[in-house]
Design a protein around this motif. Structure first.
Motif, PDB file in Angstrom:
ATOM      1  N   ALA A   1      26.127  46.968  42.420  1.00 48.75           N
ATOM      2  CA  ALA A   1      27.617  46.550  42.218  1.00 48.75           C
ATOM      3  C   ALA A   1      27.897  45.262  43.103  1.00 48.75           C
ATOM      4  O   ALA A   1      27.300  45.281  44.068  1.00 48.75           O
ATOM      5  CB  ALA A   1      28.314  47.657  42.829  1.00 48.75           C
ATOM      6  N   LEU A   2      28.855  44.470  42.668  1.00 50.93           N
ATOM      7  CA  LEU A   2      29.395  43.371  43.268  1.00 50.93           C
ATOM      8  C   LEU A   2      30.760  43.480  43.779  1.00 50.93           C
ATOM      9  O   LEU A   2      31.513  43.755  42.640  1.00 50.93           O
ATOM     10  CB  LEU A   2      28.999  42.049  42.535  1.00 50.93           C
ATOM     11  N   VAL A   3      31.308  43.440  44.737  1.00 45.20           N
ATOM     12  CA  VAL A   3      32.767  43.583  45.230  1.00 45.20           C
ATOM     13  C   VAL A   3      33.355  42.216  45.443  1.00 45.20           C
ATOM     14  O   VAL A   3      32.855  41.513  46.371  1.00 45.20           O
ATOM     15  CB  VAL A   3      32.821  44.549  46.531  1.00 45.20           C
ATOM     16  N   THR A   4      33.989  41.819  44.693  1.00 41.36           N
ATOM     17  CA  THR A   4      34.758  40.415  44.850  1.00 41.36           C
ATOM     18  C   THR A   4      35.899  40.378  44.005  1.00 41.36           C
ATOM     19  O   THR A   4      36.598  41.414  44.008  1.00 41.36           O
ATOM     20  CB  THR A   4      33.648  39.269  44.098  1.00 41.36           C
ATOM     21  N   GLY A   5      36.407  39.122  43.923  1.00 37.00           N
ATOM     22  CA  GLY A   5      37.606  38.812  43.095  1.00 37.00           C
ATOM     23  C   GLY A   5      37.655  37.840  42.051  1.00 37.00           C
ATOM     24  O   GLY A   5      36.657  36.960  41.913  1.00 37.00           O
ATOM     25  N   ASP A   6      38.763  37.774  41.527  1.00 35.75           N
ATOM     26  CA  ASP A   6      39.097  36.427  40.426  1.00 35.75           C
ATOM     27  C   ASP A   6      37.881  36.720  39.458  1.00 35.75           C
ATOM     28  O   ASP A   6      37.417  35.456  38.955  1.00 35.75           O
ATOM     29  CB  ASP A   6      39.079  35.335  41.025  1.00 35.75           C
ATOM     30  N   ILE A   7      37.548  37.851  38.944  1.00 33.94           N
ATOM     31  CA  ILE A   7      36.675  38.053  37.700  1.00 33.94           C
ATOM     32  C   ILE A   7      37.280  37.876  36.582  1.00 33.94           C
ATOM     33  O   ILE A   7      38.395  38.783  36.209  1.00 33.94           O
ATOM     34  CB  ILE A   7      35.787  39.469  38.064  1.00 33.94           C
ATOM     35  N   GLY A   8      36.674  37.259  35.532  1.00 29.40           N
ATOM     36  CA  GLY A   8      37.451  36.922  34.179  1.00 29.40           C
ATOM     37  C   GLY A   8      36.738  38.201  33.374  1.00 29.40           C
ATOM     38  O   GLY A   8      35.670  38.718  33.555  1.00 29.40           O
ATOM     39  N   HIS A   9      37.505  38.099  32.124  1.00 31.15           N
ATOM     40  CA  HIS A   9      37.082  39.238  31.050  1.00 31.15           C
ATOM     41  C   HIS A   9      35.333  39.084  30.792  1.00 31.15           C
ATOM     42  O   HIS A   9      34.746  39.905  30.842  1.00 31.15           O
ATOM     43  CB  HIS A   9      37.541  38.798  29.845  1.00 31.15           C
ATOM     44  N   HIS A  10      34.885  37.763  30.282  1.00 30.48           N
ATOM     45  CA  HIS A  10      33.662  37.603  30.053  1.00 30.48           C
ATOM     46  C   HIS A  10      32.570  37.738  31.098  1.00 30.48           C
ATOM     47  O   HIS A  10      31.599  38.282  30.913  1.00 30.48           O
ATOM     48  CB  HIS A  10      33.526  36.067  29.369  1.00 30.48           C
ATOM     49  N   SER A  11      32.928  37.249  32.396  1.00 30.12           N
ATOM     50  CA  SER A  11      32.366  37.460  33.740  1.00 30.12           C
ATOM     51  C   SER A  11      31.768  38.935  33.836  1.00 30.12           C
ATOM     52  O   SER A  11      30.637  39.474  33.933  1.00 30.12           O
ATOM     53  CB  SER A  11      32.783  36.954  34.820  1.00 30.12           C
ATOM     54  N   GLY A  12      33.070  39.944  33.618  1.00 29.64           N
ATOM     55  CA  GLY A  12      32.784  41.158  33.925  1.00 29.64           C
ATOM     56  C   GLY A  12      31.829  42.011  32.949  1.00 29.64           C
ATOM     57  O   GLY A  12      31.091  42.678  33.340  1.00 29.64           O
ATOM     58  N   ILE A  13      32.301  41.558  31.690  1.00 35.61           N
ATOM     59  CA  ILE A  13      31.545  42.421  30.796  1.00 35.61           C
ATOM     60  C   ILE A  13      29.827  41.946  30.624  1.00 35.61           C
ATOM     61  O   ILE A  13      29.161  42.727  30.376  1.00 35.61           O
ATOM     62  CB  ILE A  13      31.944  42.532  29.406  1.00 35.61           C
ATOM     63  N   ASP A  14      29.877  40.479  30.984  1.00 36.46           N
ATOM     64  CA  ASP A  14      28.507  40.168  31.048  1.00 36.46           C
ATOM     65  C   ASP A  14      27.432  40.683  32.183  1.00 36.46           C
ATOM     66  O   ASP A  14      26.436  41.188  31.931  1.00 36.46           O
ATOM     67  CB  ASP A  14      28.299  38.663  31.043  1.00 36.46           C
ATOM     68  N   ALA A  15      28.307  40.904  33.283  1.00 37.28           N
ATOM     69  CA  ALA A  15      27.627  41.484  34.301  1.00 37.28           C
ATOM     70  C   ALA A  15      27.218  42.877  34.000  1.00 37.28           C
ATOM     71  O   ALA A  15      26.336  43.440  34.593  1.00 37.28           O
ATOM     72  CB  ALA A  15      28.513  41.477  35.703  1.00 37.28           C
TER      73      ALA A  15
END
Length: 265
Positions: free
Chosen positions: A202-216
């Motif tokens: 898991a990565l705890v961070t901020g400013d994650i866009g839709h595609h970055s989130g689902i790709d991760a």
């Protein structure tokens, strides 16, 4: 102490050379020889923060994010950025910012965030340099004291950083107990590859866009988006206490009130 002396004190904590090449931290406005008796600490030099500094008759404003990132071609009251600079200079308020140098410096943003989550065996997530022969950088990777579910980790993040909410990607893909995590306060889209390479669950961070989130999530790594402000507001109490310790009682310190920019209705 005057402003120049405070600048030296801040540079001892987070030397400017630790900053990323694209960044612009440091002494951005004011008189270096001004005596400093009142210091306001905030995350951003917003209109509200500048108004608070002027109203409180602060001598120095210290923020994490620099107000001036790119060169200003004009300094007047018709641009929302330069208008704040004009207000600060008119009120004889010095202005100093500590950004990625504070993110990377030992004991500062990366270590503070890791400490709030109880991270063990912490190492820099993205190595950007070294201090005293040891690597420093943006974010931290390590392990939790004990494995937890993704939901439990999300609740821990909320509690540790005093957040009203977090956004979680990967709840369907990451179901096993989580022990290996990475944390990167601020905008973390560029940190996903580092976290995947580190084997973080898991990565705890901020400013994650839709595609970055689902790709991760597709790569079997959850992402907990706690917001840019949500993770970095820890700068405010830390710096306020640092200033109090080093002022020798010569400066009064005020912390900007919490101002989460995003809300859920």
């Amino acid at each position: 102490m005057n402003c120049r002396q405070w600048i030296r004190q801040f540079d001892m904590l987070a030397p400017k050379e630790y900053a990323c090449g694209w960044d612009n931290p440091g002494f951005q406005a004011g008189r270096a020889d001004k005596e400093i008796k009142r210091i306001l600490v905030a995350l951003d030099a917003t209109d509200e923060v500048v108004e608070q500094a002027v109203s409180w008759q602060a001598d120095l404003l210290v923020t994490h994010h620099p107000l001036i990132f790119k060169p200003l071609k004009l300094v007047n009251d018709e641009n929302f950025i330069s208008r704040r600079i004009v207000s600060l200079i008119q009120a004889d308020i010095c202005y100093f910012a500590m950004h990625t140098n504070f993110d990377a410096a030992p004991g500062c943003m990366a270590d503070l965030a890791a400490g709030r989550l109880g991270l063990l065996d912490g190492e820099p997530l993205e190595v950007t340099g070294e201090a005293d022969g040891l690597p420093i950088g943006i974010g931290k990777k390590g392990r939790l004291p004990a494995p937890v579910s993704l939901k439990e980790l999300a609740l821990q993040v909320k509690q540790a950083f005093g957040l009203p909410f977090v956004t979680v990607y990967g709840s369907e893909q990451v179901r096993e107990p989580i022990e290996r995590i990475a944390v990167s306060p601020g905008a973390g889209g560029s940190m996903i590859e580092y976290a995947v390479e580190a084997g973080a669950q898991a990565l705890v961070t901020g400013d994650i866009g839709h595609h970055s989130g689902i790709d991760a999530a597709a790569r079997h790594m959850a992402v907990i988006d706690a917001g840019h402000y949500g993770l970095e507001h820890i700068f405010i109490p830390f710096m306020a206490e640092y200033i109090r310790r080093h002022s020798g009682g010569t400066a009064e310190v005020m912390e900007a009130a919490p101002a989460f920019p995003a809300q859920v209705f």
